[in-house]
Design an enzyme around this catalytic site. Sequence first.
Site, PDB file in Angstrom:
ATOM      1  N   LYS A 195      21.475  -3.202 -10.431  1.00 31.57           N
ATOM      2  CA  LYS A 195      20.672  -3.031  -9.215  1.00 31.57           C
ATOM      3  C   LYS A 195      21.623  -2.992  -8.025  1.00 31.57           C
ATOM      4  CE  LYS A 195      17.058  -5.299  -6.504  1.00 31.57           C
ATOM      5  NZ  LYS A 195      16.026  -6.351  -6.517  1.00 31.57           N
ATOM      6  N   LYS A 248      18.687   0.780 -11.020  1.00 32.71           N
ATOM      7  CA  LYS A 248      17.867   0.834  -9.813  1.00 32.71           C
ATOM      8  C   LYS A 248      18.752   0.973  -8.591  1.00 32.71           C
ATOM      9  CE  LYS A 248      14.860  -2.084  -7.116  1.00 32.71           C
ATOM     10  NZ  LYS A 248      14.350  -3.409  -6.893  1.00 32.71           N
TER      11      LYS A 248
HETATM   12  C1  PBG Z   1      13.055  -8.091  -5.333  1.00 29.71           C
HETATM   13  C2  PBG Z   1      12.870  -6.660  -5.498  1.00 29.71           C
HETATM   14  C3  PBG Z   1      13.164  -5.616  -4.604  1.00 29.71           C
HETATM   15  C4  PBG Z   1      12.705  -4.448  -5.189  1.00 29.71           C
HETATM   16  C5  PBG Z   1      12.175  -4.787  -6.424  1.00 29.71           C
HETATM   17  N1  PBG Z   1      12.298  -6.152  -6.602  1.00 29.71           N
HETATM   18  C6  PBG Z   1      13.712  -5.637  -3.225  1.00 29.71           C
HETATM   19  C7  PBG Z   1      15.093  -6.041  -2.955  1.00 29.71           C
HETATM   20  O1  PBG Z   1      15.910  -6.286  -3.822  1.00 29.71           O
HETATM   21  O2  PBG Z   1      15.368  -6.143  -1.756  1.00 29.71           O
HETATM   22  C8  PBG Z   1      12.772  -3.077  -4.580  1.00 29.71           C
HETATM   23  C9  PBG Z   1      11.780  -2.112  -5.082  1.00 29.71           C
HETATM   24  C10 PBG Z   1      11.579  -0.910  -4.239  1.00 29.71           C
HETATM   25  O3  PBG Z   1      12.247  -0.673  -3.219  1.00 29.71           O
HETATM   26  O4  PBG Z   1      10.687  -0.153  -4.604  1.00 29.71           O
HETATM   27  N2  PBG Z   1      14.306  -8.593  -5.571  1.00 29.71           N
END
Ligand code: PBG
Length: 322
Positions: A195, A248
């Site tokens: 991520k 992601k």
């Molecule tokens: C929480 C999380 C996030 C997303 C999914 N789970 C936000 C982040 O890490 O700031 C992002 C999903 C999206 O932008 O659609 N940790």
Amino acid sequence: MAEFPKVRMRRLRKANLRWMFREARLSPENLITPIFVDENIKEKKPIESMPDYFRIPLEMVDKEVEECLEKGLRSFILFGIPSYKDETGSSAYDQNGVIQKAVRRIKAEFPDAVIVTDVCLCEYTTHGHCGVVKDGEIVNDETLPIIGKTAVSHAESGADIVAPSGMMDGMVKAIREALDAAGFESTPIMSYSAKYASNFYSPFRDAAESGFKFGDRRGYQMDIHNAREAMREIELDVKEGADIIMVKPALPYLDIIRMARERFDLPLAAYNVSGEYSMIKAAIKNGWLSEEAIYEVLISIKRAGADLIITYHSKEIAEKLQ
Ligand code: PBG
């Protein structure tokens, strides 16, 4: 090697037969629909930065699932907007927390719907970070038992799959151990393995009220310049016991999806995140792109090698696929 004029690539592009040779396909079964469940509202609430997407009141979450099931969408990932937040994110593992209640509500009506829960603290902490904060630092090891507890509380409520998204080192291992100790050795973990610290999450932070009060997430999410590091992240998650791995965001990281596909045999998910959604929707709303662009984006993610796609486009695309 044969070449033109013996070879004519256009032979297989004739209108009545070209569909036979499609290498990638999109099916509603491969799409996971995110649902923002908000404990504090009574009506569906539009998310300003995500056109046509809504926060769903807890009382209406089963109805939302039903609508999706009718379109052939069978799996969901839940994000919660809780009624209270604190320093350590205790509403994340409260048996009467928003996610726990939502899962029970959905499962009571639709036991076959696949419910994935996002396991993270950012929506439940006052500071909005994905871990415990000490002296301005997001501390890793103290966060692990809390996300372990959170995952167990989701499983107890009936979640089918838990999905840790906080990018803490050792999170998969901590959750696996916690689940096993609580008798949930059959609950799979879908890890947000690679991520990135992406700009494409900002609409989500609006939607889930998970914006952070200080700093940024670059101390735990991945540097956008790196690809080999993503393979190390995934490899570690596999060793720790992840059942499904994830990359992601999706669209700006198709190279990472492809690399992961070639390196690992686990099911691979890709998260077509909020900013990717909003970008396409904005262009469509302005008449700059046709709606077909949605399909093209999703098929590019499949072609890159993803088995599953988490996407806010699921409802509109499922309608077209049906
Ligand atoms: C929480 C999380 C996030 C997303 C999914 N789970 C936000 C982040 O890490 O700031 C992002 C999903 C999206 O932008 O659609 N940790």
